[in-house]
Scaffold this active site. Structure first.
Site, PDB file in Angstrom:
ATOM      1  N   CYS A   9       0.810  -1.234   0.000  1.00  0.00           N
ATOM      2  CA  CYS A   9       0.000   0.000   0.000  1.00  0.00           C
ATOM      3  C   CYS A   9       0.836   1.274   0.000  1.00  0.00           C
ATOM      4  CB  CYS A   9      -0.930  -0.012   1.210  1.00  0.00           C
ATOM      5  SG  CYS A   9      -2.087  -1.395   1.189  1.00  0.00           S
TER       6      CYS A   9
HETATM    7  N1  LIG Z   1      -2.828  -6.098   1.988  1.00  0.00           N
HETATM    8  C1  LIG Z   1      -3.310  -5.020   2.594  1.00  0.00           C
HETATM    9  O1  LIG Z   1      -3.033  -4.795   3.749  1.00  0.00           O
HETATM   10  C2  LIG Z   1      -4.238  -4.051   1.896  1.00  0.00           C
HETATM   11  C3  LIG Z   1      -4.853  -3.074   2.661  1.00  0.00           C
HETATM   12  C4  LIG Z   1      -5.727  -2.185   2.039  1.00  0.00           C
HETATM   13  C5  LIG Z   1      -5.942  -2.281   0.664  1.00  0.00           C
HETATM   14  N2  LIG Z   1      -5.299  -3.232  -0.074  1.00  0.00           N
HETATM   15  C6  LIG Z   1      -5.590  -3.313  -1.500  1.00  0.00           C
HETATM   16  O2  LIG Z   1      -6.385  -4.465  -1.740  1.00  0.00           O
HETATM   17  C7  LIG Z   1      -6.062  -5.030  -3.024  1.00  0.00           C
HETATM   18  C8  LIG Z   1      -5.679  -6.488  -2.866  1.00  0.00           C
HETATM   19  O3  LIG Z   1      -4.525  -6.572  -2.065  1.00  0.00           O
HETATM   20  P1  LIG Z   1      -4.071  -7.927  -1.374  1.00  0.00           P
HETATM   21  O4  LIG Z   1      -3.029  -7.539  -0.397  1.00  0.00           O
HETATM   22  O5  LIG Z   1      -5.215  -8.733  -0.899  1.00  0.00           O
HETATM   23  O6  LIG Z   1      -3.418  -8.678  -2.620  1.00  0.00           O
HETATM   24  P2  LIG Z   1      -2.968 -10.233  -2.707  1.00  0.00           P
HETATM   25  O7  LIG Z   1      -1.905 -10.301  -3.732  1.00  0.00           O
HETATM   26  O8  LIG Z   1      -2.696 -10.760  -1.329  1.00  0.00           O
HETATM   27  O9  LIG Z   1      -4.282 -10.978  -3.231  1.00  0.00           O
HETATM   28  C9  LIG Z   1      -4.812 -10.777  -4.467  1.00  0.00           C
HETATM   29  C10 LIG Z   1      -5.433 -12.084  -4.938  1.00  0.00           C
HETATM   30  O10 LIG Z   1      -6.079 -11.823  -6.198  1.00  0.00           O
HETATM   31  C11 LIG Z   1      -5.870 -12.936  -7.033  1.00  0.00           C
HETATM   32  N3  LIG Z   1      -6.084 -12.531  -8.420  1.00  0.00           N
HETATM   33  C12 LIG Z   1      -5.284 -11.828  -9.236  1.00  0.00           C
HETATM   34  N4  LIG Z   1      -5.882 -11.609 -10.417  1.00  0.00           N
HETATM   35  C13 LIG Z   1      -7.100 -12.181 -10.343  1.00  0.00           C
HETATM   36  C14 LIG Z   1      -8.194 -12.299 -11.247  1.00  0.00           C
HETATM   37  N5  LIG Z   1      -8.142 -11.776 -12.462  1.00  0.00           N
HETATM   38  N6  LIG Z   1      -9.282 -12.967 -10.824  1.00  0.00           N
HETATM   39  C15 LIG Z   1      -9.351 -13.505  -9.580  1.00  0.00           C
HETATM   40  N7  LIG Z   1      -8.342 -13.427  -8.691  1.00  0.00           N
HETATM   41  C16 LIG Z   1      -7.232 -12.771  -9.063  1.00  0.00           C
HETATM   42  C17 LIG Z   1      -4.461 -13.382  -6.704  1.00  0.00           C
HETATM   43  O11 LIG Z   1      -4.235 -14.728  -7.085  1.00  0.00           O
HETATM   44  C18 LIG Z   1      -4.436 -13.190  -5.181  1.00  0.00           C
HETATM   45  O12 LIG Z   1      -4.872 -14.355  -4.508  1.00  0.00           O
HETATM   46  C19 LIG Z   1      -4.957  -4.163  -3.599  1.00  0.00           C
HETATM   47  O13 LIG Z   1      -5.515  -3.181  -4.421  1.00  0.00           O
HETATM   48  C20 LIG Z   1      -4.377  -3.486  -2.365  1.00  0.00           C
HETATM   49  O14 LIG Z   1      -3.790  -2.245  -2.667  1.00  0.00           O
HETATM   50  C21 LIG Z   1      -4.462  -4.136   0.524  1.00  0.00           C
END
Ligand SMILES: NC(=O)c1ccc[n+]([C@@H]2O[C@H](COP(=O)([O-])OP(=O)(O)OC[C@H]3O[C@@H](n4cnc5c(N)ncnc54)[C@H](O)[C@@H]3O)[C@@H](O)[C@H]2O)c1
Length: 455
Positions: free
Chosen positions: A293
Protein backbone atom coordinates in the site's frame (compact mmCIF):
# COMPACT_ATOMS: atom_id res chain seq x y z
CA UNK A 1 -35.95 12.17 -12.85
CA UNK A 2 -37.49 12.53 -9.41
CA UNK A 3 -35.80 15.73 -8.20
CA UNK A 4 -37.05 15.43 -4.61
CA UNK A 5 -35.82 11.90 -4.25
CA UNK A 6 -32.54 12.81 -5.96
CA UNK A 7 -31.83 15.70 -3.64
CA UNK A 8 -32.69 13.50 -0.66
CA UNK A 9 -30.17 11.00 -2.05
CA UNK A 10 -32.55 8.01 -2.13
CA UNK A 11 -33.00 7.51 -5.86
CA UNK A 12 -36.32 6.74 -7.50
CA UNK A 13 -37.72 4.45 -4.83
CA UNK A 14 -40.19 6.01 -2.45
CA UNK A 15 -39.43 6.05 1.26
CA UNK A 16 -39.85 2.67 2.92
CA UNK A 17 -39.51 0.79 -0.38
CA UNK A 18 -36.34 -1.27 -0.66
CA UNK A 19 -34.74 -3.29 -3.41
CA UNK A 20 -35.21 -7.04 -3.32
CA UNK A 21 -31.44 -7.39 -2.95
CA UNK A 22 -31.48 -5.37 0.28
CA UNK A 23 -34.18 -7.71 1.54
CA UNK A 24 -32.02 -10.73 0.62
CA UNK A 25 -29.05 -9.15 2.41
CA UNK A 26 -31.15 -8.61 5.53
CA UNK A 27 -32.34 -12.23 5.37
CA UNK A 28 -28.71 -13.38 4.88
CA UNK A 29 -29.73 -15.25 1.74
CA UNK A 30 -27.79 -13.00 -0.66
CA UNK A 31 -24.99 -14.95 -2.35
CA UNK A 32 -21.65 -13.13 -1.88
CA UNK A 33 -18.78 -13.62 -4.34
CA UNK A 34 -15.31 -12.36 -3.37
CA UNK A 35 -12.82 -12.11 -6.24
CA UNK A 36 -9.14 -12.28 -5.25
CA UNK A 37 -8.53 -14.37 -2.12
CA UNK A 38 -5.40 -12.66 -0.82
CA UNK A 39 -4.65 -10.65 2.31
CA UNK A 40 -7.80 -8.54 1.75
CA UNK A 41 -10.26 -10.89 0.03
CA UNK A 42 -9.89 -13.99 2.20
CA UNK A 43 -10.49 -12.26 5.57
CA UNK A 44 -13.44 -10.43 4.00
CA UNK A 45 -14.91 -13.73 2.76
CA UNK A 46 -14.57 -15.12 6.29
CA UNK A 47 -16.28 -12.07 7.78
CA UNK A 48 -19.31 -12.54 5.51
CA UNK A 49 -19.29 -16.27 6.20
CA UNK A 50 -19.20 -15.54 9.95
CA UNK A 51 -22.31 -13.39 9.46
CA UNK A 52 -24.12 -16.43 7.94
CA UNK A 53 -23.99 -15.33 4.28
CA UNK A 54 -23.41 -17.97 1.61
CA UNK A 55 -19.94 -17.02 0.31
CA UNK A 56 -18.02 -18.15 -2.77
CA UNK A 57 -14.41 -17.07 -3.23
CA UNK A 58 -12.97 -16.67 -6.74
CA UNK A 59 -9.27 -16.76 -7.57
CA UNK A 60 -7.21 -17.52 -10.66
CA UNK A 61 -4.58 -19.21 -8.46
CA UNK A 62 -5.60 -22.89 -8.61
CA UNK A 63 -3.30 -23.73 -5.68
CA UNK A 64 -5.07 -21.25 -3.39
CA UNK A 65 -8.47 -22.53 -4.49
CA UNK A 66 -7.46 -26.14 -3.77
CA UNK A 67 -5.91 -25.26 -0.39
CA UNK A 68 -9.06 -23.47 0.75
CA UNK A 69 -11.38 -26.24 -0.44
CA UNK A 70 -9.26 -28.73 1.53
CA UNK A 71 -9.74 -26.56 4.63
CA UNK A 72 -6.17 -25.21 4.57
CA UNK A 73 -4.75 -21.70 4.84
CA UNK A 74 -1.85 -19.87 3.15
CA UNK A 75 -1.95 -16.74 5.31
CA UNK A 76 -0.20 -17.12 8.67
CA UNK A 77 -2.66 -15.10 10.73
CA UNK A 78 -5.61 -17.12 9.37
CA UNK A 79 -5.70 -20.48 11.12
CA UNK A 80 -6.57 -23.67 9.24
CA UNK A 81 -9.38 -24.19 11.77
CA UNK A 82 -11.00 -20.95 10.65
CA UNK A 83 -11.06 -22.09 7.03
CA UNK A 84 -12.22 -25.58 7.97
CA UNK A 85 -15.08 -24.08 10.03
CA UNK A 86 -16.04 -21.78 7.16
CA UNK A 87 -16.08 -24.77 4.78
CA UNK A 88 -18.50 -26.50 7.17
CA UNK A 89 -20.84 -23.51 6.92
CA UNK A 90 -20.84 -23.31 3.14
CA UNK A 91 -17.78 -21.28 2.15
CA UNK A 92 -16.14 -22.57 -1.02
CA UNK A 93 -13.52 -21.38 -3.48
CA UNK A 94 -13.52 -21.68 -7.25
CA UNK A 95 -11.66 -20.55 -10.36
CA UNK A 96 -14.81 -20.93 -12.47
CA UNK A 97 -16.11 -17.44 -13.26
CA UNK A 98 -19.39 -18.81 -14.68
CA UNK A 99 -20.39 -19.11 -10.99
CA UNK A 100 -20.56 -15.29 -10.92
CA UNK A 101 -24.05 -15.59 -12.44
CA UNK A 102 -25.28 -17.15 -9.18
CA UNK A 103 -23.95 -14.32 -7.02
CA UNK A 104 -26.02 -11.37 -5.80
CA UNK A 105 -23.06 -9.22 -4.76
CA UNK A 106 -19.54 -9.45 -6.18
CA UNK A 107 -16.60 -7.78 -4.42
CA UNK A 108 -13.32 -7.35 -6.29
CA UNK A 109 -10.10 -7.47 -4.19
CA UNK A 110 -7.38 -8.03 -6.81
CA UNK A 111 -3.87 -6.48 -6.71
CA UNK A 112 -3.07 -2.99 -7.98
CA UNK A 113 0.73 -2.81 -8.26
CA UNK A 114 2.95 -0.39 -10.20
CA UNK A 115 4.57 -1.47 -13.45
CA UNK A 116 8.30 -1.25 -14.19
CA UNK A 117 7.90 2.44 -15.14
CA UNK A 118 6.27 3.20 -11.76
CA UNK A 119 2.87 3.62 -13.38
CA UNK A 120 -0.45 2.07 -12.23
CA UNK A 121 -0.86 -1.51 -13.39
CA UNK A 122 -4.61 -2.02 -13.68
CA UNK A 123 -4.28 -5.30 -15.57
CA UNK A 124 -5.69 -7.31 -12.63
CA UNK A 125 -8.78 -5.09 -12.49
CA UNK A 126 -9.31 -5.10 -16.24
CA UNK A 127 -8.66 -8.86 -16.39
CA UNK A 128 -11.26 -9.43 -13.68
CA UNK A 129 -13.79 -7.11 -15.33
CA UNK A 130 -13.45 -8.96 -18.65
CA UNK A 131 -13.68 -12.36 -16.95
CA UNK A 132 -16.85 -11.59 -14.95
CA UNK A 133 -18.74 -9.37 -17.45
CA UNK A 134 -20.21 -12.21 -19.59
CA UNK A 135 -21.71 -13.76 -16.42
CA UNK A 136 -23.29 -10.65 -14.91
CA UNK A 137 -27.03 -10.10 -14.71
CA UNK A 138 -29.19 -7.10 -14.00
CA UNK A 139 -29.78 -6.27 -10.32
CA UNK A 140 -26.42 -7.57 -9.13
CA UNK A 141 -24.07 -5.39 -7.09
CA UNK A 142 -20.38 -5.17 -8.08
CA UNK A 143 -18.01 -3.43 -5.66
CA UNK A 144 -14.36 -2.64 -6.34
CA UNK A 145 -12.19 -2.66 -3.19
CA UNK A 146 -8.72 -2.58 -4.77
CA UNK A 147 -6.84 0.65 -4.03
CA UNK A 148 -6.61 2.79 -7.14
CA UNK A 149 -6.68 6.33 -8.57
CA UNK A 150 -9.87 8.42 -8.62
CA UNK A 151 -11.76 7.66 -11.80
CA UNK A 152 -10.95 3.94 -12.09
CA UNK A 153 -14.48 2.75 -11.30
CA UNK A 154 -16.16 5.19 -13.67
CA UNK A 155 -13.58 5.29 -16.44
CA UNK A 156 -12.16 1.76 -16.47
CA UNK A 157 -14.33 -0.73 -14.59
CA UNK A 158 -17.84 0.34 -15.59
CA UNK A 159 -17.14 0.62 -19.36
CA UNK A 160 -15.65 -2.90 -19.36
CA UNK A 161 -18.55 -4.34 -17.37
CA UNK A 162 -21.10 -2.67 -19.65
CA UNK A 163 -19.34 -3.69 -22.85
CA UNK A 164 -18.80 -7.31 -21.77
CA UNK A 165 -22.28 -7.86 -20.30
CA UNK A 166 -24.50 -5.75 -22.54
CA UNK A 167 -26.05 -4.36 -19.33
CA UNK A 168 -26.34 -0.72 -18.28
CA UNK A 169 -25.05 0.42 -14.93
CA UNK A 170 -27.71 2.22 -12.85
CA UNK A 171 -26.60 5.82 -12.37
CA UNK A 172 -27.98 8.62 -10.21
CA UNK A 173 -31.77 8.59 -10.35
CA UNK A 174 -32.00 5.08 -11.89
CA UNK A 175 -33.04 1.92 -10.08
CA UNK A 176 -32.72 -0.71 -12.81
CA UNK A 177 -29.50 -2.18 -14.17
CA UNK A 178 -26.21 -3.35 -12.77
CA UNK A 179 -25.22 -1.63 -9.50
CA UNK A 180 -21.59 -0.60 -9.08
CA UNK A 181 -19.74 1.00 -6.16
CA UNK A 182 -16.22 1.59 -4.88
CA UNK A 183 -15.44 0.85 -1.25
CA UNK A 184 -11.81 0.96 -0.12
CA UNK A 185 -10.26 -1.69 2.08
CA UNK A 186 -8.74 -0.12 5.22
CA UNK A 187 -7.23 -3.13 6.93
CA UNK A 188 -3.95 -2.70 8.84
CA UNK A 189 -2.26 -6.13 8.84
CA UNK A 190 -0.81 -7.12 12.18
CA UNK A 191 -2.67 -4.36 14.02
CA UNK A 192 -5.10 -6.01 16.44
CA UNK A 193 -5.95 -2.84 18.36
CA UNK A 194 -9.07 -2.21 16.25
CA UNK A 195 -11.41 -5.09 15.40
CA UNK A 196 -12.11 -5.34 11.67
CA UNK A 197 -15.83 -4.66 12.12
CA UNK A 198 -15.02 -1.45 14.03
CA UNK A 199 -13.26 0.09 11.01
CA UNK A 200 -15.86 2.31 9.31
CA UNK A 201 -16.48 1.37 5.67
CA UNK A 202 -16.46 4.20 3.13
CA UNK A 203 -18.76 3.65 0.12
CA UNK A 204 -19.24 5.62 -3.09
CA UNK A 205 -21.95 4.27 -5.39
CA UNK A 206 -22.32 5.03 -9.10
CA UNK A 207 -26.04 5.55 -8.32
CA UNK A 208 -28.16 5.86 -5.18
CA UNK A 209 -29.39 2.28 -5.57
CA UNK A 210 -25.81 0.94 -5.56
CA UNK A 211 -25.09 3.13 -2.54
CA UNK A 212 -28.09 1.78 -0.68
CA UNK A 213 -27.43 -1.89 -1.48
CA UNK A 214 -23.71 -1.59 -0.68
CA UNK A 215 -24.53 0.17 2.62
CA UNK A 216 -26.89 -2.69 3.53
CA UNK A 217 -24.26 -5.27 2.55
CA UNK A 218 -21.35 -3.74 4.43
CA UNK A 219 -23.62 -2.60 7.26
CA UNK A 220 -24.20 -6.27 8.00
CA UNK A 221 -20.52 -6.81 8.89
CA UNK A 222 -19.20 -3.32 9.76
CA UNK A 223 -20.60 -1.26 12.61
CA UNK A 224 -20.53 1.94 10.58
CA UNK A 225 -20.70 2.79 6.89
CA UNK A 226 -19.75 6.22 5.53
CA UNK A 227 -21.42 7.38 2.32
CA UNK A 228 -19.56 9.63 -0.11
CA UNK A 229 -21.19 11.08 -3.21
CA UNK A 230 -19.24 9.29 -5.96
CA UNK A 231 -16.92 6.30 -6.50
CA UNK A 232 -14.11 8.82 -7.24
CA UNK A 233 -14.56 10.44 -3.81
CA UNK A 234 -14.24 6.98 -2.20
CA UNK A 235 -11.15 6.21 -4.32
CA UNK A 236 -9.60 9.53 -3.30
CA UNK A 237 -10.43 8.95 0.39
CA UNK A 238 -8.26 5.82 0.42
CA UNK A 239 -5.41 7.61 -1.33
CA UNK A 240 -5.57 10.57 1.06
CA UNK A 241 -5.26 8.17 4.01
CA UNK A 242 -2.22 6.43 2.56
CA UNK A 243 -0.54 9.59 1.26
CA UNK A 244 -0.96 11.10 4.74
CA UNK A 245 0.98 8.13 6.15
CA UNK A 246 3.60 8.17 3.40
CA UNK A 247 4.34 11.90 3.77
CA UNK A 248 4.48 11.78 7.57
CA UNK A 249 6.75 8.73 7.56
CA UNK A 250 9.05 10.60 5.14
CA UNK A 251 9.08 13.56 7.54
CA UNK A 252 10.24 11.46 10.50
CA UNK A 253 12.69 9.55 8.29
CA UNK A 254 14.29 12.88 7.32
CA UNK A 255 14.28 14.12 10.92
CA UNK A 256 15.87 10.84 12.02
CA UNK A 257 18.88 11.61 9.83
CA UNK A 258 19.14 15.15 11.19
CA UNK A 259 18.73 13.99 14.81
CA UNK A 260 21.46 11.45 14.32
CA UNK A 261 23.87 14.25 13.35
CA UNK A 262 22.65 16.39 16.27
CA UNK A 263 22.95 13.48 18.71
CA UNK A 264 19.25 13.65 19.64
CA UNK A 265 17.13 10.52 20.07
CA UNK A 266 14.16 11.08 17.73
CA UNK A 267 12.21 8.20 19.27
CA UNK A 268 12.43 9.94 22.65
CA UNK A 269 11.26 13.17 20.97
CA UNK A 270 8.27 11.46 19.31
CA UNK A 271 7.28 9.83 22.59
CA UNK A 272 7.32 13.26 24.24
CA UNK A 273 5.48 14.97 21.35
CA UNK A 274 2.70 12.41 21.34
CA UNK A 275 1.70 13.38 24.87
CA UNK A 276 0.11 16.46 23.25
CA UNK A 277 -3.60 15.69 23.37
CA UNK A 278 -4.44 17.35 20.05
CA UNK A 279 -2.87 18.23 16.69
CA UNK A 280 -0.14 15.57 16.67
CA UNK A 281 -0.15 11.96 15.55
CA UNK A 282 2.94 9.85 16.08
CA UNK A 283 4.69 8.32 13.07
CA UNK A 284 7.92 6.37 13.44
CA UNK A 285 11.01 6.27 11.26
CA UNK A 286 12.30 3.01 9.84
CA UNK A 287 14.57 1.42 7.24
CA UNK A 288 12.22 2.30 4.35
CA UNK A 289 8.65 1.72 3.28
CA UNK A 290 7.16 -1.69 2.62
CA UNK A 291 3.92 -3.48 1.86
CA UNK A 292 1.48 -3.39 -1.00
CA UNK A 293 0.00 0.00 0.00
CA UNK A 294 2.13 2.89 1.30
CA UNK A 295 5.06 2.60 -1.17
CA UNK A 296 2.68 2.19 -4.13
CA UNK A 297 -0.68 3.90 -3.71
CA UNK A 298 0.55 7.55 -3.67
CA UNK A 299 2.01 7.04 -7.13
CA UNK A 300 -1.41 6.08 -8.46
CA UNK A 301 -2.46 9.65 -7.70
CA UNK A 302 0.70 11.36 -8.96
CA UNK A 303 0.25 9.46 -12.27
CA UNK A 304 -3.39 10.51 -12.56
CA UNK A 305 -2.57 14.11 -11.59
CA UNK A 306 -0.46 14.46 -14.77
CA UNK A 307 -3.64 14.11 -16.80
CA UNK A 308 -4.72 17.36 -15.13
CA UNK A 309 -1.36 19.06 -15.74
CA UNK A 310 -0.61 18.90 -12.02
CA UNK A 311 2.50 17.80 -10.11
CA UNK A 312 1.98 16.23 -6.68
CA UNK A 313 5.17 17.57 -5.09
CA UNK A 314 4.59 16.19 -1.58
CA UNK A 315 4.18 12.67 -2.94
CA UNK A 316 7.33 12.91 -5.06
CA UNK A 317 9.40 14.34 -2.20
CA UNK A 318 8.12 11.76 0.30
CA UNK A 319 8.92 9.02 -2.21
CA UNK A 320 12.45 10.35 -2.65
CA UNK A 321 13.13 10.42 1.11
CA UNK A 322 11.58 7.02 1.79
CA UNK A 323 13.27 5.26 -1.14
CA UNK A 324 16.67 6.53 0.08
CA UNK A 325 16.26 5.01 3.58
CA UNK A 326 17.79 1.57 2.84
CA UNK A 327 20.87 3.42 1.47
CA UNK A 328 21.07 5.45 4.69
CA UNK A 329 20.93 2.21 6.71
CA UNK A 330 23.82 0.80 4.65
CA UNK A 331 25.89 3.97 5.23
CA UNK A 332 25.27 3.71 8.96
CA UNK A 333 26.26 0.05 8.93
CA UNK A 334 29.49 0.87 7.09
CA UNK A 335 30.29 3.52 9.71
CA UNK A 336 29.47 1.20 12.61
CA UNK A 337 31.77 -1.49 11.17
CA UNK A 338 34.41 1.15 10.51
CA UNK A 339 34.40 2.09 14.20
CA UNK A 340 35.33 -1.56 14.84
CA UNK A 341 38.09 -1.31 12.15
CA UNK A 342 36.16 -3.57 9.79
CA UNK A 343 34.98 -3.20 6.22
CA UNK A 344 31.54 -4.15 4.96
CA UNK A 345 33.25 -5.93 2.08
CA UNK A 346 33.77 -9.48 3.40
CA UNK A 347 31.80 -8.88 6.62
CA UNK A 348 29.33 -11.54 7.83
CA UNK A 349 25.96 -9.85 8.33
CA UNK A 350 22.77 -11.34 9.78
CA UNK A 351 19.59 -9.48 8.82
CA UNK A 352 16.81 -9.95 11.36
CA UNK A 353 13.35 -9.77 9.82
CA UNK A 354 12.32 -9.97 6.18
CA UNK A 355 8.64 -9.01 6.50
CA UNK A 356 7.89 -5.37 5.76
CA UNK A 357 6.63 -4.88 9.29
CA UNK A 358 6.51 -6.71 12.59
CA UNK A 359 4.60 -9.96 13.12
CA UNK A 360 3.25 -10.42 9.60
CA UNK A 361 4.11 -12.83 6.78
CA UNK A 362 4.10 -10.28 3.96
CA UNK A 363 7.29 -9.60 1.99
CA UNK A 364 5.92 -7.23 -0.61
CA UNK A 365 8.16 -4.19 -1.21
CA UNK A 366 9.95 -4.97 2.07
CA UNK A 367 13.02 -2.76 2.72
CA UNK A 368 14.85 -5.87 4.02
CA UNK A 369 14.99 -7.21 0.47
CA UNK A 370 16.63 -4.01 -0.81
CA UNK A 371 19.00 -3.93 2.17
CA UNK A 372 20.12 -7.53 1.54
CA UNK A 373 20.71 -6.74 -2.16
CA UNK A 374 22.72 -3.62 -1.24
CA UNK A 375 24.79 -5.51 1.35
CA UNK A 376 25.57 -8.23 -1.19
CA UNK A 377 26.53 -5.68 -3.86
CA UNK A 378 29.04 -4.26 -1.37
CA UNK A 379 30.66 -7.66 -0.77
CA UNK A 380 29.02 -8.66 2.51
CA UNK A 381 28.25 -12.31 3.24
CA UNK A 382 24.56 -12.05 4.17
CA UNK A 383 22.27 -14.39 6.12
CA UNK A 384 18.78 -13.70 7.38
CA UNK A 385 16.43 -14.88 10.09
CA UNK A 386 12.67 -14.48 10.04
CA UNK A 387 10.26 -16.86 11.79
CA UNK A 388 7.68 -16.24 9.04
CA UNK A 389 9.92 -17.16 6.08
CA UNK A 390 11.83 -20.49 6.11
CA UNK A 391 13.13 -19.60 2.63
CA UNK A 392 13.08 -16.63 0.27
CA UNK A 393 13.37 -16.98 -3.49
CA UNK A 394 12.86 -14.31 -6.08
CA UNK A 395 10.10 -11.87 -6.89
CA UNK A 396 9.52 -8.36 -8.13
CA UNK A 397 12.78 -6.40 -7.53
CA UNK A 398 14.69 -9.21 -5.75
CA UNK A 399 16.42 -12.49 -6.44
CA UNK A 400 17.78 -13.87 -3.17
CA UNK A 401 17.37 -17.66 -2.94
CA UNK A 402 18.26 -17.97 0.73
CA UNK A 403 17.18 -20.11 3.69
CA UNK A 404 16.47 -18.86 7.19
CA UNK A 405 19.58 -19.03 9.43
CA UNK A 406 19.08 -20.22 13.02
CA UNK A 407 19.11 -17.51 15.67
CA UNK A 408 22.20 -18.90 17.39
CA UNK A 409 25.98 -18.44 17.44
CA UNK A 410 25.37 -14.75 16.91
CA UNK A 411 28.99 -13.89 17.67
CA UNK A 412 29.97 -15.49 14.34
CA UNK A 413 28.51 -12.38 12.60
CA UNK A 414 30.38 -9.09 12.28
CA UNK A 415 27.03 -7.34 12.38
CA UNK A 416 23.44 -8.23 13.30
CA UNK A 417 20.94 -5.83 11.68
CA UNK A 418 17.45 -5.47 13.10
CA UNK A 419 15.34 -4.55 10.06
CA UNK A 420 11.96 -5.92 11.21
CA UNK A 421 11.18 -5.82 14.93
CA UNK A 422 9.18 -9.02 15.32
CA UNK A 423 7.93 -9.35 18.90
CA UNK A 424 9.17 -12.95 19.14
CA UNK A 425 12.81 -11.81 19.16
CA UNK A 426 14.60 -11.69 22.50
CA UNK A 427 16.41 -8.37 22.03
CA UNK A 428 18.45 -8.39 25.28
CA UNK A 429 19.80 -11.83 24.31
CA UNK A 430 20.51 -10.68 20.74
CA UNK A 431 22.50 -7.68 22.00
CA UNK A 432 24.32 -9.74 24.64
CA UNK A 433 25.42 -12.42 22.14
CA UNK A 434 26.24 -10.18 19.14
CA UNK A 435 29.42 -8.28 18.41
CA UNK A 436 27.65 -5.34 16.73
CA UNK A 437 23.93 -4.58 16.44
CA UNK A 438 22.52 -2.10 13.90
CA UNK A 439 18.97 -1.30 15.04
CA UNK A 440 16.74 0.41 12.46
CA UNK A 441 13.51 0.13 14.53
CA UNK A 442 14.44 1.18 18.07
CA UNK A 443 13.77 -2.44 19.03
CA UNK A 444 16.62 -2.29 21.59
CA UNK A 445 15.08 0.68 23.40
CA UNK A 446 16.14 0.65 27.05
CA UNK A 447 19.11 -1.66 26.47
CA UNK A 448 22.40 0.09 27.28
CA UNK A 449 25.32 -1.21 25.21
CA UNK A 450 28.06 0.37 23.14
CA UNK A 451 27.60 -2.52 20.66
CA UNK A 452 24.32 -0.93 19.44
CA UNK A 453 24.11 1.57 16.57
CA UNK A 454 20.59 2.97 16.31
CA UNK A 455 19.81 4.43 12.91
N1 LIG B 1 -2.83 -6.10 1.99
C1 LIG B 1 -3.31 -5.02 2.59
O1 LIG B 1 -3.03 -4.79 3.75
C2 LIG B 1 -4.24 -4.05 1.90
C3 LIG B 1 -4.85 -3.07 2.66
C4 LIG B 1 -5.73 -2.18 2.04
C5 LIG B 1 -5.94 -2.28 0.66
N2 LIG B 1 -5.30 -3.23 -0.07
C6 LIG B 1 -5.59 -3.31 -1.50
O2 LIG B 1 -6.38 -4.46 -1.74
C7 LIG B 1 -6.06 -5.03 -3.02
C8 LIG B 1 -5.68 -6.49 -2.87
O3 LIG B 1 -4.53 -6.57 -2.06
P1 LIG B 1 -4.07 -7.93 -1.37
O4 LIG B 1 -3.03 -7.54 -0.40
O5 LIG B 1 -5.22 -8.73 -0.90
O6 LIG B 1 -3.42 -8.68 -2.62
P2 LIG B 1 -2.97 -10.23 -2.71
O7 LIG B 1 -1.91 -10.30 -3.73
O8 LIG B 1 -2.70 -10.76 -1.33
O9 LIG B 1 -4.28 -10.98 -3.23
C9 LIG B 1 -4.81 -10.78 -4.47
C10 LIG B 1 -5.43 -12.08 -4.94
O10 LIG B 1 -6.08 -11.82 -6.20
C11 LIG B 1 -5.87 -12.94 -7.03
N3 LIG B 1 -6.08 -12.53 -8.42
C12 LIG B 1 -5.28 -11.83 -9.24
N4 LIG B 1 -5.88 -11.61 -10.42
C13 LIG B 1 -7.10 -12.18 -10.34
C14 LIG B 1 -8.19 -12.30 -11.25
N5 LIG B 1 -8.14 -11.78 -12.46
N6 LIG B 1 -9.28 -12.97 -10.82
C15 LIG B 1 -9.35 -13.51 -9.58
N7 LIG B 1 -8.34 -13.43 -8.69
C16 LIG B 1 -7.23 -12.77 -9.06
C17 LIG B 1 -4.46 -13.38 -6.70
O11 LIG B 1 -4.24 -14.73 -7.08
C18 LIG B 1 -4.44 -13.19 -5.18
O12 LIG B 1 -4.87 -14.36 -4.51
C19 LIG B 1 -4.96 -4.16 -3.60
O13 LIG B 1 -5.52 -3.18 -4.42
C20 LIG B 1 -4.38 -3.49 -2.36
O14 LIG B 1 -3.79 -2.24 -2.67
C21 LIG B 1 -4.46 -4.14 0.52
Amino acid sequence: MNETAMSAGVGLRSKGEQSSLVAKIEARTAQIGIIGLGYVGLPLALLFNGERFPVTGFDIDAKKVATLNEGGSYIVRIERDEIAAARQTGFKATADFAEIAKMDAVIICVPTPLNEYHEPDLSYITGTAKAIAPHLRTGQLVVLESTTYPGTTEEVLIPLLEAGSGLKVARKGETEGLHVAFSPEREDPGNDTVARHDIPKVIGGAGEEAQQIAAALYGSIFRRTVAVSTPAAAEMTKLLENIYRCVNIALVNELKQLCQRMDIDLFEVIDAAKTKPFGFQAFYPGPGLGGHCIPIDPFYLSWKAKQFDFRTKFIELAGEVNVAMPYYVIEQTIEALNRQRKALNGAKVLVLGLAYKRDIDDLRESPSLTIIELLRQRGAEVSYNDPYFPTVGHGRHYDLNMSCAPLEDLDQYDCVMIVTDHTSYDYPRIVAESRLVVDTRNATKGIESDKITRC
